[in-house]
Enzyme design. Sequence first.
Site, PDB file in Angstrom:
ATOM      1  N   ARG A   1       0.805  -1.244   0.000  1.00 55.87           N
ATOM      2  CA  ARG A   1       0.000   0.000   0.000  1.00 55.87           C
ATOM      3  C   ARG A   1       0.831   1.283   0.000  1.00 55.87           C
ATOM      4  O   ARG A   1       0.344   2.356   0.314  1.00 55.87           O
ATOM      5  CB  ARG A   1      -0.993   0.024   1.158  1.00 55.87           C
TER       6      ARG A   1
ATOM      7  N   LYS B   1       3.738  11.237 -11.220  1.00 55.70           N
ATOM      8  CA  LYS B   1       2.894  10.351 -12.035  1.00 55.70           C
ATOM      9  C   LYS B   1       3.662   9.057 -12.242  1.00 55.70           C
ATOM     10  O   LYS B   1       4.811   9.076 -12.698  1.00 55.70           O
ATOM     11  CB  LYS B   1       2.601  10.981 -13.398  1.00 55.70           C
TER      12      LYS B   1
ATOM     13  N   GLU C   1      10.328  17.706 -24.726  1.00 59.69           N
ATOM     14  CA  GLU C   1       9.645  18.159 -23.498  1.00 59.69           C
ATOM     15  C   GLU C   1      10.174  19.533 -23.071  1.00 59.69           C
ATOM     16  O   GLU C   1       9.422  20.344 -22.537  1.00 59.69           O
ATOM     17  CB  GLU C   1       9.807  17.131 -22.374  1.00 59.69           C
TER      18      GLU C   1
ATOM     19  N   LYS D   1       7.783  22.769 -14.360  1.00 59.24           N
ATOM     20  CA  LYS D   1       7.000  21.586 -13.987  1.00 59.24           C
ATOM     21  C   LYS D   1       6.631  21.643 -12.501  1.00 59.24           C
ATOM     22  O   LYS D   1       5.495  21.367 -12.120  1.00 59.24           O
ATOM     23  CB  LYS D   1       7.754  20.305 -14.313  1.00 59.24           C
TER      24      LYS D   1
ATOM     25  N   GLU E   1      -3.963  16.832 -11.247  1.00 56.05           N
ATOM     26  CA  GLU E   1      -4.502  17.193 -12.566  1.00 56.05           C
ATOM     27  C   GLU E   1      -6.013  17.409 -12.563  1.00 56.05           C
ATOM     28  O   GLU E   1      -6.750  16.857 -13.374  1.00 56.05           O
ATOM     29  CB  GLU E   1      -4.099  16.123 -13.599  1.00 56.05           C
TER      30      GLU E   1
ATOM     31  N   ARG F   1      -2.686  21.189 -14.576  1.00 55.02           N
ATOM     32  CA  ARG F   1      -1.589  20.257 -14.882  1.00 55.02           C
ATOM     33  C   ARG F   1      -1.713  19.635 -16.280  1.00 55.02           C
ATOM     34  O   ARG F   1      -0.716  19.251 -16.881  1.00 55.02           O
ATOM     35  CB  ARG F   1      -1.504  19.152 -13.813  1.00 55.02           C
TER      36      ARG F   1
ATOM     37  N   ASN G   1       0.570  18.293 -21.026  1.00 61.87           N
ATOM     38  CA  ASN G   1       0.344  17.270 -22.043  1.00 61.87           C
ATOM     39  C   ASN G   1       0.228  17.842 -23.448  1.00 61.87           C
ATOM     40  O   ASN G   1      -0.327  17.192 -24.337  1.00 61.87           O
ATOM     41  CB  ASN G   1      -0.922  16.484 -21.706  1.00 61.87           C
TER      42      ASN G   1
ATOM     43  N   HIS H   1       0.611  15.590 -26.430  1.00 67.81           N
ATOM     44  CA  HIS H   1       0.678  14.202 -25.947  1.00 67.81           C
ATOM     45  C   HIS H   1      -0.507  13.353 -26.410  1.00 67.81           C
ATOM     46  O   HIS H   1      -0.369  12.148 -26.569  1.00 67.81           O
ATOM     47  CB  HIS H   1       0.765  14.171 -24.419  1.00 67.81           C
TER      48      HIS H   1
ATOM     49  N   HIS I   1       0.471  10.111 -27.977  1.00 67.30           N
ATOM     50  CA  HIS I   1       0.107   8.794 -27.428  1.00 67.30           C
ATOM     51  C   HIS I   1      -0.577   7.949 -28.498  1.00 67.30           C
ATOM     52  O   HIS I   1      -0.384   6.728 -28.552  1.00 67.30           O
ATOM     53  CB  HIS I   1      -0.826   8.950 -26.222  1.00 67.30           C
TER      54      HIS I   1
ATOM     55  N   HIS J   1       8.728   8.198 -27.121  1.00 67.67           N
ATOM     56  CA  HIS J   1       7.700   9.087 -26.565  1.00 67.67           C
ATOM     57  C   HIS J   1       7.957  10.542 -27.014  1.00 67.67           C
ATOM     58  O   HIS J   1       7.054  11.215 -27.512  1.00 67.67           O
ATOM     59  CB  HIS J   1       7.718   8.971 -25.040  1.00 67.67           C
TER      60      HIS J   1
HETATM   61  P1  NAD Z   1      13.416   5.307 -21.565  1.00 67.74           P
HETATM   62  O1  NAD Z   1      13.239   5.166 -20.121  1.00 67.74           O
HETATM   63  O2  NAD Z   1      12.976   4.182 -22.435  1.00 67.74           O
HETATM   64  O3  NAD Z   1      14.960   5.603 -21.857  1.00 67.74           O
HETATM   65  C1  NAD Z   1      15.382   5.759 -23.175  1.00 67.74           C
HETATM   66  C2  NAD Z   1      16.547   4.830 -23.517  1.00 67.74           C
HETATM   67  O4  NAD Z   1      17.752   5.373 -22.991  1.00 67.74           O
HETATM   68  C3  NAD Z   1      16.431   3.433 -22.942  1.00 67.74           C
HETATM   69  O5  NAD Z   1      16.965   2.514 -23.845  1.00 67.74           O
HETATM   70  C4  NAD Z   1      17.314   3.525 -21.703  1.00 67.74           C
HETATM   71  O6  NAD Z   1      17.794   2.285 -21.277  1.00 67.74           O
HETATM   72  C5  NAD Z   1      18.426   4.387 -22.208  1.00 67.74           C
HETATM   73  N1  NAD Z   1      19.184   5.135 -21.216  1.00 67.74           N
HETATM   74  C6  NAD Z   1      18.724   5.687 -20.071  1.00 67.74           C
HETATM   75  N2  NAD Z   1      19.681   6.440 -19.528  1.00 67.74           N
HETATM   76  C7  NAD Z   1      20.763   6.338 -20.318  1.00 67.74           C
HETATM   77  C8  NAD Z   1      22.051   6.906 -20.279  1.00 67.74           C
HETATM   78  N3  NAD Z   1      22.397   7.786 -19.343  1.00 67.74           N
HETATM   79  N4  NAD Z   1      22.932   6.559 -21.247  1.00 67.74           N
HETATM   80  C9  NAD Z   1      22.568   5.712 -22.231  1.00 67.74           C
HETATM   81  N5  NAD Z   1      21.352   5.181 -22.356  1.00 67.74           N
HETATM   82  C10 NAD Z   1      20.467   5.491 -21.394  1.00 67.74           C
HETATM   83  O7  NAD Z   1      12.708   6.613 -22.134  1.00 67.74           O
HETATM   84  P2  NAD Z   1      12.522   8.102 -21.585  1.00 67.74           P
HETATM   85  O8  NAD Z   1      12.457   8.939 -22.788  1.00 67.74           O
HETATM   86  O9  NAD Z   1      13.487   8.423 -20.534  1.00 67.74           O
HETATM   87  O10 NAD Z   1      11.090   8.055 -20.904  1.00 67.74           O
HETATM   88  C11 NAD Z   1       9.925   7.782 -21.641  1.00 67.74           C
HETATM   89  C12 NAD Z   1       8.874   7.265 -20.703  1.00 67.74           C
HETATM   90  O11 NAD Z   1       8.583   8.272 -19.742  1.00 67.74           O
HETATM   91  C13 NAD Z   1       7.586   6.921 -21.378  1.00 67.74           C
HETATM   92  O12 NAD Z   1       7.128   5.688 -20.890  1.00 67.74           O
HETATM   93  C14 NAD Z   1       6.638   8.029 -20.960  1.00 67.74           C
HETATM   94  O13 NAD Z   1       5.294   7.627 -20.897  1.00 67.74           O
HETATM   95  C15 NAD Z   1       7.169   8.365 -19.604  1.00 67.74           C
HETATM   96  N6  NAD Z   1       6.866   9.727 -19.166  1.00 67.74           N
HETATM   97  C16 NAD Z   1       6.343   9.867 -17.921  1.00 67.74           C
HETATM   98  C17 NAD Z   1       6.080  11.129 -17.441  1.00 67.74           C
HETATM   99  C18 NAD Z   1       5.593  11.295 -16.041  1.00 67.74           C
HETATM  100  O14 NAD Z   1       5.200  12.400 -15.672  1.00 67.74           O
HETATM  101  N7  NAD Z   1       5.635  10.269 -15.218  1.00 67.74           N
HETATM  102  C19 NAD Z   1       6.335  12.252 -18.231  1.00 67.74           C
HETATM  103  C20 NAD Z   1       6.864  12.071 -19.497  1.00 67.74           C
HETATM  104  C21 NAD Z   1       7.125  10.793 -19.953  1.00 67.74           C
HETATM  105  N1  GLY Z   2       4.059  14.669 -18.103  1.00 68.85           N
HETATM  106  C1  GLY Z   2       2.803  15.190 -17.723  1.00 68.85           C
HETATM  107  C2  GLY Z   2       2.631  15.367 -16.263  1.00 68.85           C
HETATM  108  O1  GLY Z   2       3.491  15.070 -15.472  1.00 68.85           O
HETATM  109  O2  GLY Z   2       1.576  15.793 -15.845  1.00 68.85           O
END
Ligand code: NAD
Ligand code: GLY
Length: 361
Positions: A118, A140, A182, A224, A234, A238, A242, A245, A249, A262
Site C-alpha cells: 500500500r 505520475k 519536453e 514543472k 490534474e 496540470r 500534455n 501528448h 500517445h 515518446h
Molecule cells: P526510456 O526510459 O525508455 O529511456 C530511453 C533509452 O535510454 C532506454 O533505452 C534507456 O535504457 C536508455 N538510457 C537511459 N539512460 C541512459 C544513459 N544515461 N545513457 C545511455 N542510455 C540510457 O525513455 P525516456 O524517454 O526516458 O522516458 C519515456 C517514458 O517516460 C515513457 O514511458 C513516458 O510515458 C514516460 N513519461 C512519464 C512522465 C511522467 O510524468 N511520469 C512524463 C513524461 C514521460
Molecule cells: N508529463 C505530464 C505530467 O506530469 O503531468
Amino acid sequence: METLGVDLGERSYPIYIGPGLLDRLAELLPALAGKQVLVVTNTTVAPLYLDQVMSGFEGLQASSLVLPDGEQYKTLDTLNQIYTALLERKHSRTTTLVALGGGVIGDITGFAAASYQRGVDFIQIPTTLLSQVDSSVGGKTGVNHPLGKNMIGAFHQPKAVIADTETLNTLPERELSAGLAEVIKYGLIRDQQFLSWIEDNMGLLVARDPVAMTYAIRRSCEIKAEVVAADEREGGLRAILNLGHTFGHAIEAAQGYGQWLHGEAVGAGMVMALDLSARLGFIPAEAVERGRSVIAAAGLPVLGPANMTIDTYLEKMAVDKKNIDARIRLVLLKTMGEAMITADFDQGLLRETLHECTAQA
Ligand code: NAD
Ligand code: GLY
C-alpha cells in the site's frame, strides 16, 4: 549543483541537478524510512551506472534488480517482477525503491512503490534528458495497457530527485532529441522567453553543452514544479503539461510501443496541436512555422507516420485520461507561451490538422 523544490506540503521534495551527483549520493539522500533499499534499473543503464549508485548505499541493506530495457516492457508483467523481488528479499513497508534510468524505469518503479504494501518510499535518479526534465518530477507513475498508454497507475511523489547531468553524455542522439521535445513543450505552454532562449541555444543543446543543458533542465523543472504544486492531481492546470501528448500517445499506441520514442511522438504531436490552434484562430500561421522549426532543429519528426489514417488517430485519441465522458479534450495554445485545454473544437478542423500533419506514403 542547482537545488529546486517541489512544494507539496508534507510531500515536498528536493530536485538536485548538476554534474557528478552519482558520486555524492550518500550526501544527497533524504532520510530513509529503514535500511532496506532496492535499486531498479535496466540492462542498458546497469553496466553504465549501477556500481557507482550502489556504492552510495553502503552500510544499508541494498540490492538491485535489472529489468529488460524498452517501452514494450512497461507492463504489469514487468511490474510483477519488482513485487516478486521485494517479497523474495523480504522487504517490509520501510523499504525504499530507487529508480535508476529513464522514464520507463521511473514510472514503473514509482508505481511499484505506490502499490507495494500500500505504498513505500522511492527516489528518482533520472538518467535521460526526458526523465530529468519531466517524468522524474511530479509523481505520475504507472504502466501501459495494450489498449492505452499509462492507463494503469497512481500519483506517488518521490522523496528526492537526483539528476546527474553527466549521465547525459552516454545518451544516444535520438534519446537526446526526445528529451528536447519536453524542453520545447515548457517554452510553448508557459514561458515565451524560455522558448526564445531554446531557439537561440538549440545548437548548444544538441551539442550537449553542459552550461546550456543545465539551464534547460533547471528551467524545465522549475516550470514543472510550479504547475505540479498548483495542481498535483490534474484537476485542471496540470493537463497543460500534455501539449502534443494526445496526438503523440495515439502515434505511440498505433505504431506499437517502442517504435516511435515518446519524445518523438510528442514532437510531431506538438506540431499538430499548433496547427489546430492556428486553424481555430488562436495563433497565427507564422507561430506554427516557428514551432515546427524549433522542433525540427531538435532533430524531431514534425509529421506523423505515413501509415496512420485519421480514423486510427481518432480511435486512439478516444482513449486518453484527459477525456471527459469520452469526448476528446486537447491542450492547445491560446498564444505562444500560454496553453489552454478544451473539448470545444470543430471535428472537421481536427481532421484537417491530422491530414495536413501526416507524412505522405
Ligand atoms: P526510456 O526510459 O525508455 O529511456 C530511453 C533509452 O535510454 C532506454 O533505452 C534507456 O535504457 C536508455 N538510457 C537511459 N539512460 C541512459 C544513459 N544515461 N545513457 C545511455 N542510455 C540510457 O525513455 P525516456 O524517454 O526516458 O522516458 C519515456 C517514458 O517516460 C515513457 O514511458 C513516458 O510515458 C514516460 N513519461 C512519464 C512522465 C511522467 O510524468 N511520469 C512524463 C513524461 C514521460
Ligand atoms: N508529463 C505530464 C505530467 O506530469 O503531468
